[in-house]
Write an enzyme that holds these catalytic residues in place. Structure first.
Site, short mmCIF file in Angstrom:
data_model
loop_
_atom_site.label_atom_id
_atom_site.label_comp_id
_atom_site.label_asym_id
_atom_site.label_seq_id
_atom_site.Cartn_x
_atom_site.Cartn_y
_atom_site.Cartn_z
N TRP A 219 0.83 -1.20 0.00
CA TRP A 219 0.00 0.00 0.00
C TRP A 219 0.86 1.24 0.00
O TRP A 219 0.56 2.21 -0.69
CB TRP A 219 -0.98 -0.01 1.17
N ASP B 296 -1.55 6.78 6.21
CA ASP B 296 -2.61 5.86 5.79
C ASP B 296 -2.86 4.93 6.98
O ASP B 296 -2.03 4.09 7.29
CB ASP B 296 -2.14 5.08 4.55
N LYS C 209 -12.15 -1.80 7.12
CA LYS C 209 -11.41 -2.70 8.01
C LYS C 209 -11.87 -2.53 9.46
O LYS C 209 -12.30 -3.48 10.07
CB LYS C 209 -9.91 -2.46 7.86
C1 LIG Z 1 -7.13 -1.82 2.30
C2 LIG Z 1 -6.08 -0.79 2.28
C3 LIG Z 1 -6.01 0.20 1.28
C4 LIG Z 1 -6.94 0.24 0.11
O1 LIG Z 1 -8.17 0.71 0.46
P1 LIG Z 1 -9.33 0.96 -0.61
O2 LIG Z 1 -10.38 1.61 0.24
O3 LIG Z 1 -9.72 -0.35 -1.19
O4 LIG Z 1 -8.81 1.88 -1.66
C5 LIG Z 1 -5.02 1.17 1.39
N1 LIG Z 1 -4.15 1.17 2.41
C6 LIG Z 1 -4.17 0.23 3.37
C7 LIG Z 1 -3.18 0.26 4.48
C8 LIG Z 1 -5.13 -0.78 3.33
O5 LIG Z 1 -5.16 -1.73 4.30
#
Ligand SMILES: *Cc1c(COP(=O)(O)O)cnc(C)c1O
Length: 364
Positions: free
Chosen positions: A105, A175, A199
Protein backbone atom coordinates in the site's frame (compact mmCIF):
# COMPACT_ATOMS: atom_id res chain seq x y z
CA UNK A 1 -17.76 -24.81 14.67
CA UNK A 2 -18.80 -21.20 15.31
CA UNK A 3 -22.06 -20.32 17.01
CA UNK A 4 -25.35 -19.59 15.23
CA UNK A 5 -24.79 -18.98 11.55
CA UNK A 6 -21.81 -16.67 11.97
CA UNK A 7 -18.41 -17.63 10.56
CA UNK A 8 -15.09 -17.24 12.32
CA UNK A 9 -14.38 -14.25 10.13
CA UNK A 10 -10.72 -13.30 9.67
CA UNK A 11 -11.20 -11.41 6.41
CA UNK A 12 -8.69 -8.67 5.66
CA UNK A 13 -11.23 -6.20 4.27
CA UNK A 14 -14.09 -5.85 3.97
CA UNK A 15 -14.10 -7.59 7.29
CA UNK A 16 -16.12 -8.56 10.34
CA UNK A 17 -18.65 -6.10 11.74
CA UNK A 18 -20.06 -6.30 15.28
CA UNK A 19 -23.11 -8.58 15.34
CA UNK A 20 -25.01 -6.01 17.43
CA UNK A 21 -24.47 -3.43 14.70
CA UNK A 22 -25.79 -5.73 11.98
CA UNK A 23 -28.81 -6.56 14.09
CA UNK A 24 -29.60 -2.93 14.74
CA UNK A 25 -29.28 -2.11 11.04
CA UNK A 26 -31.67 -4.95 10.22
CA UNK A 27 -34.06 -3.76 12.89
CA UNK A 28 -34.34 -0.24 11.54
CA UNK A 29 -33.86 -0.91 7.85
CA UNK A 30 -37.42 -0.68 6.55
CA UNK A 31 -38.71 2.10 8.78
CA UNK A 32 -35.89 4.32 9.90
CA UNK A 33 -36.77 6.08 13.15
CA UNK A 34 -40.44 6.39 12.29
CA UNK A 35 -39.97 8.02 8.88
CA UNK A 36 -41.74 5.27 6.94
CA UNK A 37 -38.68 4.72 4.77
CA UNK A 38 -35.19 3.33 5.00
CA UNK A 39 -32.16 5.54 5.35
CA UNK A 40 -31.27 4.45 1.81
CA UNK A 41 -34.37 6.18 0.46
CA UNK A 42 -34.29 9.61 2.04
CA UNK A 43 -32.67 12.88 1.07
CA UNK A 44 -29.13 13.43 2.23
CA UNK A 45 -30.31 16.99 2.96
CA UNK A 46 -33.02 15.80 5.36
CA UNK A 47 -32.81 16.53 9.05
CA UNK A 48 -32.95 12.84 9.89
CA UNK A 49 -29.96 12.02 7.72
CA UNK A 50 -28.05 15.07 8.82
CA UNK A 51 -28.27 13.89 12.41
CA UNK A 52 -26.82 10.52 11.47
CA UNK A 53 -24.04 12.21 9.52
CA UNK A 54 -23.11 14.63 12.27
CA UNK A 55 -23.30 12.01 14.99
CA UNK A 56 -20.81 9.81 13.11
CA UNK A 57 -18.39 12.74 12.82
CA UNK A 58 -18.72 13.75 16.46
CA UNK A 59 -18.30 10.17 17.70
CA UNK A 60 -15.16 9.83 15.62
CA UNK A 61 -13.86 13.12 17.03
CA UNK A 62 -14.58 11.96 20.57
CA UNK A 63 -13.21 8.43 20.23
CA UNK A 64 -10.00 9.44 18.49
CA UNK A 65 -9.56 12.63 20.49
CA UNK A 66 -9.41 14.77 17.37
CA UNK A 67 -8.50 18.29 18.53
CA UNK A 68 -10.02 21.57 17.35
CA UNK A 69 -8.27 22.75 14.24
CA UNK A 70 -8.88 19.50 12.36
CA UNK A 71 -11.62 18.71 9.86
CA UNK A 72 -13.19 15.27 9.74
CA UNK A 73 -14.25 14.45 6.19
CA UNK A 74 -16.26 11.58 4.74
CA UNK A 75 -15.12 10.98 1.17
CA UNK A 76 -15.47 8.32 -1.50
CA UNK A 77 -12.94 6.61 -3.73
CA UNK A 78 -11.39 4.51 -0.97
CA UNK A 79 -7.98 4.92 0.58
CA UNK A 80 -6.70 4.47 -2.97
CA UNK A 81 -8.06 7.85 -4.09
CA UNK A 82 -6.23 9.43 -1.16
CA UNK A 83 -2.99 8.15 -2.72
CA UNK A 84 -3.70 10.80 -5.42
CA UNK A 85 -5.56 13.47 -3.45
CA UNK A 86 -2.76 13.86 -0.92
CA UNK A 87 -0.11 14.83 -3.50
CA UNK A 88 -2.64 16.84 -5.55
CA UNK A 89 -3.34 18.99 -2.52
CA UNK A 90 0.00 19.06 -0.72
CA UNK A 91 2.83 18.34 -3.13
CA UNK A 92 3.69 21.85 -4.25
CA UNK A 93 6.03 22.63 -7.13
CA UNK A 94 9.66 22.92 -6.14
CA UNK A 95 9.26 20.57 -3.18
CA UNK A 96 9.54 16.82 -2.82
CA UNK A 97 7.40 14.45 -0.75
CA UNK A 98 9.00 11.65 1.27
CA UNK A 99 7.53 8.15 1.33
CA UNK A 100 8.41 5.43 3.79
CA UNK A 101 8.03 2.13 1.99
CA UNK A 102 6.77 -0.60 4.31
CA UNK A 103 4.57 -2.65 2.00
CA UNK A 104 2.34 -2.78 -1.08
CA UNK A 105 0.00 0.00 0.00
CA UNK A 106 2.88 2.34 0.74
CA UNK A 107 4.32 1.55 -2.70
CA UNK A 108 1.01 2.29 -4.34
CA UNK A 109 0.72 5.62 -2.54
CA UNK A 110 4.27 6.50 -3.65
CA UNK A 111 3.52 5.52 -7.25
CA UNK A 112 0.59 7.95 -7.44
CA UNK A 113 2.66 10.78 -5.97
CA UNK A 114 5.30 10.22 -8.66
CA UNK A 115 2.66 10.96 -11.29
CA UNK A 116 2.03 14.34 -9.70
CA UNK A 117 5.38 15.69 -8.57
CA UNK A 118 8.78 15.15 -7.01
CA UNK A 119 9.18 12.40 -4.45
CA UNK A 120 11.90 10.57 -2.56
CA UNK A 121 12.07 7.38 -0.54
CA UNK A 122 12.66 8.39 3.07
CA UNK A 123 13.20 4.77 4.16
CA UNK A 124 12.38 1.33 2.85
CA UNK A 125 12.46 -2.23 4.13
CA UNK A 126 11.59 -3.76 0.76
CA UNK A 127 14.96 -5.54 0.59
CA UNK A 128 13.97 -7.37 3.77
CA UNK A 129 10.61 -8.41 2.34
CA UNK A 130 8.92 -5.83 4.50
CA UNK A 131 9.43 -7.89 7.65
CA UNK A 132 9.87 -4.80 9.77
CA UNK A 133 9.13 -1.12 10.18
CA UNK A 134 12.25 1.05 9.82
CA UNK A 135 13.59 2.56 13.02
CA UNK A 136 13.02 6.28 13.43
CA UNK A 137 16.76 6.88 12.88
CA UNK A 138 16.61 5.26 9.46
CA UNK A 139 14.10 7.77 8.13
CA UNK A 140 15.73 10.53 6.10
CA UNK A 141 14.12 13.78 5.08
CA UNK A 142 14.98 17.47 5.03
CA UNK A 143 13.08 20.34 6.64
CA UNK A 144 11.90 21.46 3.18
CA UNK A 145 10.08 18.21 2.37
CA UNK A 146 6.48 18.78 1.22
CA UNK A 147 5.38 16.06 3.62
CA UNK A 148 6.30 12.62 4.92
CA UNK A 149 3.93 9.74 4.15
CA UNK A 150 3.72 6.56 6.21
CA UNK A 151 1.40 3.53 6.41
CA UNK A 152 0.68 2.91 10.10
CA UNK A 153 -0.29 -0.74 9.65
CA UNK A 154 0.76 -2.91 6.74
CA UNK A 155 -2.22 -5.09 6.07
CA UNK A 156 -0.48 -7.46 3.67
CA UNK A 157 2.83 -8.02 5.50
CA UNK A 158 1.49 -7.81 9.04
CA UNK A 159 3.68 -5.05 10.45
CA UNK A 160 2.67 -1.99 12.44
CA UNK A 161 4.37 1.21 13.58
CA UNK A 162 4.77 1.36 17.37
CA UNK A 163 5.90 4.98 17.51
CA UNK A 164 5.71 7.70 14.92
CA UNK A 165 8.45 10.03 13.74
CA UNK A 166 8.51 13.58 15.03
CA UNK A 167 8.63 15.47 11.75
CA UNK A 168 8.69 18.98 13.19
CA UNK A 169 7.40 21.47 10.62
CA UNK A 170 7.13 18.80 7.92
CA UNK A 171 3.52 17.55 7.72
CA UNK A 172 3.20 13.89 8.66
CA UNK A 173 0.57 12.04 6.64
CA UNK A 174 -0.58 8.53 7.51
CA UNK A 175 -2.61 5.86 5.79
CA UNK A 176 -4.32 4.27 8.82
CA UNK A 177 -6.80 2.18 6.83
CA UNK A 178 -6.13 -1.02 8.69
CA UNK A 179 -5.56 0.14 12.24
CA UNK A 180 -7.57 3.32 12.80
CA UNK A 181 -9.63 3.07 16.01
CA UNK A 182 -7.68 -0.01 17.13
CA UNK A 183 -5.41 1.91 19.52
CA UNK A 184 -5.04 5.45 20.82
CA UNK A 185 -3.01 7.83 18.65
CA UNK A 186 -2.04 11.43 19.24
CA UNK A 187 -3.74 13.10 16.30
CA UNK A 188 -1.65 16.25 16.92
CA UNK A 189 1.36 14.43 15.49
CA UNK A 190 -0.32 14.22 12.11
CA UNK A 191 -1.22 16.73 9.45
CA UNK A 192 -3.55 14.28 7.76
CA UNK A 193 -4.82 10.79 8.52
CA UNK A 194 -6.87 8.79 6.04
CA UNK A 195 -8.57 5.42 6.23
CA UNK A 196 -10.93 3.40 4.07
CA UNK A 197 -13.72 2.32 6.44
CA UNK A 198 -13.94 -1.33 5.51
CA UNK A 199 -11.41 -2.70 8.01
CA UNK A 200 -12.09 -1.15 11.40
CA UNK A 201 -14.78 1.47 10.90
CA UNK A 202 -17.64 -0.02 8.96
CA UNK A 203 -18.56 -1.12 5.46
CA UNK A 204 -16.77 -0.15 2.24
CA UNK A 205 -17.86 3.04 0.53
CA UNK A 206 -16.71 5.76 2.87
CA UNK A 207 -13.18 7.00 3.50
CA UNK A 208 -12.39 9.04 6.57
CA UNK A 209 -9.96 11.94 6.28
CA UNK A 210 -8.80 13.86 9.34
CA UNK A 211 -6.90 16.92 8.23
CA UNK A 212 -5.45 20.08 9.73
CA UNK A 213 -7.54 23.10 8.81
CA UNK A 214 -4.63 25.38 7.94
CA UNK A 215 -3.34 22.88 5.38
CA UNK A 216 -6.74 22.72 3.73
CA UNK A 217 -6.80 26.54 3.53
CA UNK A 218 -3.45 26.61 1.80
CA UNK A 219 -4.32 23.91 -0.75
CA UNK A 220 -4.44 24.69 -4.47
CA UNK A 221 -7.59 25.92 -6.21
CA UNK A 222 -6.57 24.93 -9.71
CA UNK A 223 -7.46 21.26 -9.36
CA UNK A 224 -10.92 19.74 -9.89
CA UNK A 225 -13.48 20.79 -7.28
CA UNK A 226 -14.20 17.26 -6.05
CA UNK A 227 -10.49 16.62 -5.49
CA UNK A 228 -9.92 19.64 -3.25
CA UNK A 229 -10.20 18.91 0.47
CA UNK A 230 -11.50 22.48 0.76
CA UNK A 231 -14.71 21.59 -1.07
CA UNK A 232 -15.63 18.85 1.37
CA UNK A 233 -14.44 20.79 4.43
CA UNK A 234 -16.58 23.80 3.50
CA UNK A 235 -19.66 21.64 2.94
CA UNK A 236 -19.51 19.29 5.93
CA UNK A 237 -18.86 16.43 3.44
CA UNK A 238 -22.23 17.17 1.85
CA UNK A 239 -21.05 18.91 -1.33
CA UNK A 240 -22.47 16.02 -3.32
CA UNK A 241 -24.44 12.95 -2.26
CA UNK A 242 -22.41 11.12 0.37
CA UNK A 243 -22.47 7.32 0.77
CA UNK A 244 -25.33 7.56 3.25
CA UNK A 245 -25.63 3.90 4.18
CA UNK A 246 -21.91 3.45 4.75
CA UNK A 247 -21.81 6.55 6.96
CA UNK A 248 -24.84 5.36 8.91
CA UNK A 249 -23.24 1.95 9.47
CA UNK A 250 -19.99 3.58 10.49
CA UNK A 251 -21.94 5.62 13.03
CA UNK A 252 -23.35 2.42 14.50
CA UNK A 253 -19.87 0.90 14.69
CA UNK A 254 -18.59 4.03 16.44
CA UNK A 255 -21.42 3.91 18.94
CA UNK A 256 -20.59 0.26 19.55
CA UNK A 257 -16.91 1.18 20.02
CA UNK A 258 -17.88 3.78 22.61
CA UNK A 259 -20.07 1.28 24.46
CA UNK A 260 -17.18 -1.18 24.56
CA UNK A 261 -15.16 1.37 26.51
CA UNK A 262 -13.51 3.35 23.71
CA UNK A 263 -10.22 3.03 21.93
CA UNK A 264 -8.08 2.21 24.97
CA UNK A 265 -10.28 -0.78 25.79
CA UNK A 266 -10.32 -1.88 22.15
CA UNK A 267 -6.54 -1.76 22.15
CA UNK A 268 -6.39 -3.92 25.26
CA UNK A 269 -8.64 -6.50 23.64
CA UNK A 270 -6.77 -6.38 20.36
CA UNK A 271 -3.51 -7.09 22.15
CA UNK A 272 -5.03 -9.98 24.03
CA UNK A 273 -6.42 -11.44 20.80
CA UNK A 274 -3.15 -11.06 18.90
CA UNK A 275 -1.20 -12.54 21.80
CA UNK A 276 -3.21 -15.76 21.57
CA UNK A 277 -2.02 -16.31 18.02
CA UNK A 278 1.54 -14.96 18.32
CA UNK A 279 2.09 -17.29 21.27
CA UNK A 280 1.43 -20.29 19.05
CA UNK A 281 3.85 -18.92 16.46
CA UNK A 282 6.52 -18.28 19.09
CA UNK A 283 6.15 -21.69 20.72
CA UNK A 284 6.32 -23.55 17.42
CA UNK A 285 8.66 -21.45 15.30
CA UNK A 286 9.61 -24.39 13.07
CA UNK A 287 6.03 -25.05 12.10
CA UNK A 288 4.33 -21.66 12.12
CA UNK A 289 6.79 -19.30 10.49
CA UNK A 290 5.87 -15.73 11.38
CA UNK A 291 6.62 -13.19 8.68
CA UNK A 292 7.01 -10.01 10.75
CA UNK A 293 9.96 -9.41 13.06
CA UNK A 294 8.66 -9.50 16.65
CA UNK A 295 9.33 -5.79 17.25
CA UNK A 296 7.25 -4.81 14.23
CA UNK A 297 4.34 -7.20 14.63
CA UNK A 298 0.86 -5.99 13.85
CA UNK A 299 -2.00 -6.53 16.27
CA UNK A 300 -4.37 -6.35 13.30
CA UNK A 301 -2.96 -8.69 10.66
CA UNK A 302 -0.95 -11.76 11.63
CA UNK A 303 1.02 -13.26 8.74
CA UNK A 304 2.69 -16.65 8.78
CA UNK A 305 3.65 -19.58 6.60
CA UNK A 306 3.88 -23.31 7.15
CA UNK A 307 6.95 -25.39 6.31
CA UNK A 308 5.68 -26.53 2.89
CA UNK A 309 3.11 -25.32 0.35
CA UNK A 310 1.30 -28.64 0.77
CA UNK A 311 0.91 -28.17 4.53
CA UNK A 312 -0.25 -24.61 3.95
CA UNK A 313 -2.86 -25.82 1.49
CA UNK A 314 -4.07 -28.45 3.96
CA UNK A 315 -4.11 -25.94 6.79
CA UNK A 316 -6.30 -23.58 4.78
CA UNK A 317 -8.63 -26.26 3.44
CA UNK A 318 -9.27 -27.86 6.79
CA UNK A 319 -9.74 -24.45 8.36
CA UNK A 320 -12.46 -23.71 5.84
CA UNK A 321 -14.27 -26.89 6.78
CA UNK A 322 -14.08 -25.88 10.46
CA UNK A 323 -15.84 -22.58 9.78
CA UNK A 324 -12.82 -20.25 9.45
CA UNK A 325 -12.97 -17.64 6.72
CA UNK A 326 -10.31 -15.39 5.23
CA UNK A 327 -7.14 -17.10 6.47
CA UNK A 328 -5.32 -17.11 3.15
CA UNK A 329 -2.62 -14.49 2.68
CA UNK A 330 -2.93 -11.65 0.16
CA UNK A 331 -2.71 -12.90 -3.43
CA UNK A 332 0.59 -11.03 -3.89
CA UNK A 333 2.45 -12.84 -1.09
CA UNK A 334 0.59 -16.08 -0.33
CA UNK A 335 0.90 -17.85 2.99
CA UNK A 336 -1.64 -17.36 5.75
CA UNK A 337 -3.03 -14.23 7.35
CA UNK A 338 -5.47 -13.72 10.20
CA UNK A 339 -6.96 -10.25 10.43
CA UNK A 340 -8.12 -9.48 13.97
CA UNK A 341 -9.82 -6.13 13.59
CA UNK A 342 -11.87 -4.56 16.39
CA UNK A 343 -15.05 -6.48 15.55
CA UNK A 344 -13.39 -9.91 15.56
CA UNK A 345 -14.44 -11.45 18.87
CA UNK A 346 -12.04 -13.06 21.32
CA UNK A 347 -13.87 -16.38 20.83
CA UNK A 348 -12.88 -16.45 17.16
CA UNK A 349 -9.24 -15.97 18.15
CA UNK A 350 -9.47 -18.69 20.81
CA UNK A 351 -10.93 -21.01 18.19
CA UNK A 352 -8.16 -20.18 15.74
CA UNK A 353 -5.51 -20.81 18.38
CA UNK A 354 -7.05 -24.22 19.15
CA UNK A 355 -7.25 -25.03 15.48
CA UNK A 356 -3.57 -24.14 14.96
CA UNK A 357 -2.50 -26.29 17.91
CA UNK A 358 -4.67 -29.18 16.77
CA UNK A 359 -3.35 -28.99 13.21
CA UNK A 360 0.20 -29.04 14.58
CA UNK A 361 -0.57 -32.14 16.69
CA UNK A 362 -1.91 -33.95 13.65
CA UNK A 363 0.61 -32.87 11.00
CA UNK A 364 3.60 -31.41 12.82
C1 LIG B 1 -7.13 -1.82 2.30
C2 LIG B 1 -6.08 -0.79 2.28
C3 LIG B 1 -6.01 0.20 1.28
C4 LIG B 1 -6.94 0.24 0.11
O1 LIG B 1 -8.17 0.71 0.46
P1 LIG B 1 -9.33 0.96 -0.61
O2 LIG B 1 -10.38 1.61 0.24
O3 LIG B 1 -9.72 -0.35 -1.19
O4 LIG B 1 -8.81 1.88 -1.66
C5 LIG B 1 -5.02 1.17 1.39
N1 LIG B 1 -4.15 1.17 2.41
C6 LIG B 1 -4.17 0.23 3.37
C7 LIG B 1 -3.18 0.26 4.48
C8 LIG B 1 -5.13 -0.78 3.33
O5 LIG B 1 -5.16 -1.73 4.30
Amino acid sequence: MPKANRAYNFNAGPSALPLEVLEQAREELVDFRGTGMSILEMSHRSKVYEEVHNEAASLLRELLGVPDGYHILFLQGGASLQFSMVPMNFLSRGRAAGYVLTGNWAEKAWKEAQVLGETFVAASTKEEHYRRIPSLEEIRFGPDAAYLHITSNNTIFGTQWKEFPDTGEVPLIADMSSDILSRPVDVNQFALIYAGAQKNLGPAGVTVVIVREDLVERGPKDIPTMLQYRTHAKNNSLYNTPPVFAIYMMGLVLRWAKEQGGVAELERRNREKAQLIYEVIDRHPDFYLGHAEPGSRSAMNITFRLPTPELEQQFLEEAKREGFVGLNGHRSVGGCRASLYNAVPLESCRALREYMLEFLRKRG
